[in-house]
Design an enzyme around this catalytic site. Structure first.
Site, PDB file in Angstrom:
ATOM      1  N   TRP A   1       0.838  -1.211   0.000  1.00 11.19           N
ATOM      2  CA  TRP A   1       0.000   0.000   0.000  1.00 11.19           C
ATOM      3  C   TRP A   1       0.868   1.254   0.000  1.00 11.19           C
ATOM      4  O   TRP A   1       0.512   2.263  -0.608  1.00 11.19           O
ATOM      5  CB  TRP A   1      -0.913  -0.010   1.230  1.00 11.19           C
ATOM      6  N   HIS A   2       2.011   1.181   0.679  1.00  7.41           N
ATOM      7  CA  HIS A   2       2.865   2.354   0.793  1.00  7.41           C
ATOM      8  C   HIS A   2       3.515   2.746  -0.529  1.00  7.41           C
ATOM      9  O   HIS A   2       3.869   3.911  -0.720  1.00  7.41           O
ATOM     10  CB  HIS A   2       3.959   2.130   1.846  1.00  7.41           C
ATOM     11  N   GLY A   3       3.709   1.798  -1.425  1.00 11.82           N
ATOM     12  CA  GLY A   3       4.337   2.172  -2.685  1.00 11.82           C
ATOM     13  C   GLY A   3       4.686   0.982  -3.546  1.00 11.82           C
ATOM     14  O   GLY A   3       4.802  -0.151  -3.052  1.00 11.82           O
TER      15      GLY A   3
ATOM     16  N   PHE B   1       2.397   8.529  -0.883  1.00 11.38           N
ATOM     17  CA  PHE B   1       1.586   7.334  -0.698  1.00 11.38           C
ATOM     18  C   PHE B   1       0.109   7.624  -0.913  1.00 11.38           C
ATOM     19  O   PHE B   1      -0.686   6.708  -0.896  1.00 11.38           O
ATOM     20  CB  PHE B   1       1.790   6.759   0.711  1.00 11.38           C
TER      21      PHE B   1
END
Length: 494
Positions: A338-340, A494
């Site tokens: 999800w962060h990247g 993000f």
């Protein structure tokens, strides 16, 4: 005389100068917003329209015409949720929910992960598919998760869909939390919309404390440490000794915490001043005695979202111990992704997921055998737990921050094989101010909660004139110490 063209240019989106809570433009924007908001504060419809229009403009100033994605997302999920609620047939409800999830995740996937998977295809198949020229819309990960939680909650019959589209658009676009969270749930936020706008001295004091402490964390601690020390270390770790690299990692632990929690505190404070209470996103995470406790204190809104909408639907702890550990690891892998779109983030999530599973084994073992520690041994174990958890988190931050695996391992290599502690006097002389700011940051972080509560009480008891004077003096002080160009918050990516 006012230069109309210059003023017009200032009001337009500038990709090189997005609006930030810590930018000069924001203070003028917020002042105008408050005047307009207070002018209509007795009307629920007026408050919704003013807040929504200012929120959409704020988002436009942050990422241009991508503001249209927020409006489009609101239209789609507002109507789909009503359709889900009206449909009596369970299978049709499920199909509509799946359709909503595909639309939301698909939009996020397109902007955030398309080039990542094109790169994987090119690597494995020796292909030459050109990467797309995509710009990640700011905040898309946050409002996508808010949309998903809303539609899923309607499907579960935990909330009823909103009748008024403007109320839903207001919830989704609410500017204090739009770009960097917290991830707010409709069930917590939407009921507050219809409540009359009433704030007391506690709201004013709490809001001021949160805004001031947030600005202090972001500008005085995070930006200063990053610009004057941390960025040099992570730009090329191989050029620095192990001691410098280790201190750089400690510095980054403060940078990312003060950057993200500072922005979250400002969001909570602004919301409080305008009559809304949104849940806190951080609770002194580096005081945690285990990795399980850390994830109850760090990015709380994401942790709880992953628990309620991913970990529990995967089976949680209901399908045996082995399955529970797999669910924990898988949840954190997805949380890392999800962060990247990077293997670094996936590895970071995997390490946290693995450690959560190991910690769960430890907790179950102690419970099963009814082992408890008290007295001196209990206190010592608490201290050791804090130290171990902090250093494990710091180790993981290396992969989170480093541009590549090569850079991450280069930094770890320097710490392990080229430490050179004898350079400390020279290093201290060169970075005296940075190290004292780091000490101040950690001291403030480890202060007991009672100290924060005392400060909030002091602010809440100040008369209005004194409150304004404190805020003006603080903003002036920040203007003296902040960098010329506001630093983009880390979680903007993000």
């Amino acid at each position: 005389m006012i230069d109309v063209n210059k003023l017009f240019d200032l009001l337009l989106y500038d990709p090189n100068d997005p609006v930030l809570f810590n930018s000069a433009f924001f203070f003028y924007y917020f002042a105008v917003f408050l005047l307009c908001y207070l002018a209509v504060h007795k009307s629920k419809t007026g408050r919704v329209w003013v807040y929504t229009l200012f929120s959409l403009y704020f988002f436009y100033k942050a990422c241009g015409y991508y503001v249209g994605l927020v409006i489009l997302s609101a239209i789609v999920d507002f109507n789909l949720s009503k359709w889900i609620h009206r449909t009596p047939k369970k299978s049709t409800k499920k199909l509509l929910l799946i359709f909503s999830i595909i639309l939301n995740i698909g939009l996020l996937f397109y902007f955030k992960y398309t080039n990542f998977f094109i790169g994987i295809l090119n690597d494995f198949a020796a292909g030459s598919i050109p990467l797309l020229k995509l710009t990640l819309p700011i905040g898309i990960s946050f409002y996508t998760f808010e949309n998903l939680s809303y539609t899923i909650d309607v499907y579960r019959d935990e909330i009823e869909p909103v009748d008024n589209f403007m109320d839903y658009l207001f919830f989704l676009s609410f500017f204090p939390k739009l770009m960097m969270g917290p991830i707010v749930r409709a069930a917590d936020f939407i009921p507050q919309i219809s409540q009359p706008y009433v704030i007391d001295s506690d709201d004013i004091g709490k809001g001021m404390y949160l805004i001031i402490s947030g600005l202090f964390k972001k500008i005085v601690i995070s930006d200063f440490i990053y610009l004057n020390f941390v960025q040099y270390i992570f730009d090329d770790p191989s050029k620095h000794t192990g001691l410098e690299c280790l201190l750089g990692v400690y510095g980054y632990a403060l940078v990312i915490y003060c950057d993200f929690s500072g922005y979250s505190d400002m969001a909570l404070g602004i919301a409080r001043w305008t009559g809304f209470k949104i849940p806190p996103n951080f609770n002194s995470p580096y005081q945690s005695r285990s990795i399980t406790e850390f994830w109850r204190r760090w990015h709380i809104s994401l942790s709880s979202w992953l628990r309620d909408y991913l970990y529990i639907p995967l089976g949680g702890n209901r399908k045996g111990k082995v399955r529970q550990y797999i669910n924990l690891a898988l949840t954190m892998l997805i949380g890392g992704f999800w962060h990247g779109a990077s293997w670094n983030f996936i590895f970071w999530g995997g390490m946290h997921g693995s450690m959560l599973a190991i910690d769960k084994v430890r907790i179950d073992y102690l419970k099963k055998r009814q082992i408890q520690f008290g007295g001196f041994s209990g206190g010592l174990l608490k201290v050791l737990g804090v130290l171990f958890t902090f250093h494990f988190v710091c180790f993981c931050w290396i992969f989170f921050k480093a541009a590549t695996f090569h850079d991450a391992w280069a930094l770890i290599h320097q710490i392990a094989y080229d430490f050179q502690p004898e350079i400390w006097p020279e290093l201290y002389t060169g970075y005296t101010a940075v190290f004292w700011v780091m000490v101040m940051g950690f001291v403030l972080h480890f202060m007991p909660a009672k100290a924060e509560l005392s400060m909030e009480n002091i602010y809440s008891k100040l008369p209005v004139v004194a409150s304004v004077a404190v805020m003006v003096a603080f903003v002036w002080l920040l203007a003296q110490v902040k960098s010329t160009q506001p630093m983009i918050p880390i979680y903007f990516q993000f």
